[in-house]
Scaffold this active site. Structure first.
Site, mmCIF file in Angstrom:
data_model
loop_
_atom_site.group_PDB
_atom_site.id
_atom_site.type_symbol
_atom_site.label_atom_id
_atom_site.label_comp_id
_atom_site.label_asym_id
_atom_site.label_seq_id
_atom_site.Cartn_x
_atom_site.Cartn_y
_atom_site.Cartn_z
ATOM 1 N N LYS A 1 -13.419 -4.908 -7.817
ATOM 2 C CA LYS A 1 -14.070 -3.723 -8.360
ATOM 3 C C LYS A 1 -13.061 -2.759 -8.964
ATOM 4 O O LYS A 1 -13.274 -2.200 -10.035
ATOM 5 C CB LYS A 1 -14.788 -3.010 -7.219
ATOM 6 C CG LYS A 1 -16.220 -2.784 -7.560
ATOM 7 C CD LYS A 1 -16.935 -2.022 -6.494
ATOM 8 C CE LYS A 1 -18.331 -1.773 -7.033
ATOM 9 N NZ LYS A 1 -19.258 -1.356 -6.030
ATOM 10 N N LYS B 1 0.829 -1.208 0.000
ATOM 11 C CA LYS B 1 0.000 0.000 0.000
ATOM 12 C C LYS B 1 0.863 1.257 0.000
ATOM 13 O O LYS B 1 0.525 2.251 -0.641
ATOM 14 C CB LYS B 1 -0.954 -0.004 1.178
ATOM 15 C CG LYS B 1 -2.129 -0.929 0.923
ATOM 16 C CD LYS B 1 -3.019 -1.048 2.131
ATOM 17 C CE LYS B 1 -4.097 -2.097 1.897
ATOM 18 N NZ LYS B 1 -4.652 -2.580 3.180
ATOM 19 N N LYS C 1 -6.815 -11.001 -9.397
ATOM 20 C CA LYS C 1 -7.936 -11.255 -8.509
ATOM 21 C C LYS C 1 -9.158 -10.450 -8.965
ATOM 22 O O LYS C 1 -9.011 -9.302 -9.372
ATOM 23 C CB LYS C 1 -7.493 -10.815 -7.097
ATOM 24 C CG LYS C 1 -8.484 -11.040 -6.000
ATOM 25 C CD LYS C 1 -7.852 -10.733 -4.638
ATOM 26 C CE LYS C 1 -8.939 -10.647 -3.568
ATOM 27 N NZ LYS C 1 -8.425 -10.593 -2.212
#
Ligand code: TRP
Length: 327
Positions: A195, A112, A192
């Protein structure tokens, strides 16, 4: 006494078939044998999102999907993380027994930090501590998660061991429980289903939208022409048949290998399988969507039941940590 299951998911709004296969279906099944708590982790979401304008809508849509899929608020506690603020207090206390070095080494933190270098906030570093607080606040034993969450769960276990060592036996060491399909690839067959990648099919999609989505799916690259023989073992559409066309998987495999059916036919079969499997879900979802107050009541009731457990644990923690006079 039943063992307690706890799982959390970020409020990503309408859920997709990857969420269903990878998590929700499992949540529903676990209700039979365990005392389950399912939490929409809105505070965790704040560590990465730029805008919160859709947060409330996303929580609502996700709750609808959960309930329509069979998470039963009579059996399980369903609630929103920030509605039980005790978790943030426990997060602070657990932070005092968590070495910073552990947190900086967590793979999801590093990833991240790489993805949002301009927003490496303090909450992002503490993400696994907040997750540990979620889990131990309810003294949970079992945590259903995807593969990507295993390092976080390991961290929870280390925090538990350390807390128990320093302040006396308080929390059980939670066990991770992987789903049967811990990784569901998206329609691109490359990453994966998610959205943010736009490679998904929403559970609530109409049959037409479902077919349109399936048509975009990447199949066996060696099958250029209708009469080329297929290789189901490397085809992502085939792997979805294993879930949505269980009874016909073998037949489809044979027909693909022999080029009896082409990719267009195969996709049509998959869309039919998905639409058939989700028919009842979709009907329940539309019915639930007509009564938003019911959804908010479920969440309010869930928060109330969760808070009761949370405040007891928190009192015990504060006592053990020496924060209560005359303990
Ligand atoms: N970190 C999890 C994820 O991103 C969400 C989560 C938060 C969670 N708290 C949890 C999962 C507690 C299991 C248990 O998917």
């Amino acid at each position: 006494m039943k063992q307690r299951v706890f799982s959390g998911a970020r409020p990503t709004g309408r859920q997709h078939i990857g969420n269903y296969i990878g998590a929700i279906e499992n949540y529903v099944k676990l209700q039979e044998k365990f005392d389950c708590i399912y939490c929409i982790v809105d505070i965790h979401a704040l560590t990465t999102i730029e805008s919160t304008s859709e947060l409330q809508q996303n929580i609502f849509e996700m709750t609808l999907d959960w309930l329509a899929a069979g998470i039963d608020p009579k059996k399980s506690i369903v609630f929103v993380q920030s509605h039980v603020p005790e978790v943030t207090e426990l997060f602070t206390y657990l932070g005092m027994v968590t070495p910073l070095g552990w947190l900086l080494r967590v793979p999801t933190f590093k990833e991240k930090a790489r993805m949002q270098p301009e927003n490496i906030n303090y909450g992002l570093v503490g993400y696994p501590v907040l997750m540990a607080a979620d889990i131990v606040l309810y003294k949970s034993n079992v945590v259903p998660v995807g593969e990507d969450q295993l390092p976080h769960l390991e961290m929870t276990r280390e925090i538990v061991r350390r807390f128990n060592f320093l302040f006396g036996d308080t929390f059980p060491e939670p066990q991770a429980k992987l789903t049967n399909y811990p990784l569901v690839l998206g329609l691109d067959g490359a990453q994966k289903m998610g959205k943010s990648y736009g490679n998904h099919i929403e559970l609530a999609a109409t049959p037409e939208e479902t077919l349109a989505g399936v048509k975009t799916a990447v199949t066996d690259p060696a099958r250029q022409r209708r009469y080329d023989k297929g290789h189901p073992e490397i085809c992502n559409v085939f792997s979805l048949h294993k879930f949505f066309n269980i009874d016909r998987t073998q037949e489809i495999e044979v027909q693909c290998r022999s080029a009896e059916i082409g990719c267009v036919d195969c996709k049509k079969l998959l869309a039919d399988g998905i639409n058939h499997a989700l028919k009842d879900f979709r009907a329940r979802r539309s019915a639930l969507a007509k009564d938003p107050d019911h959804i908010y009541d479920v969440l309010a009731d869930g928060a109330q039941r969760a808070q009761k457990i949370a405040s007891e644990t928190l009192h015990e923690v504060k006592t053990k940590m020496g924060l209560v006079r005359n303990a």
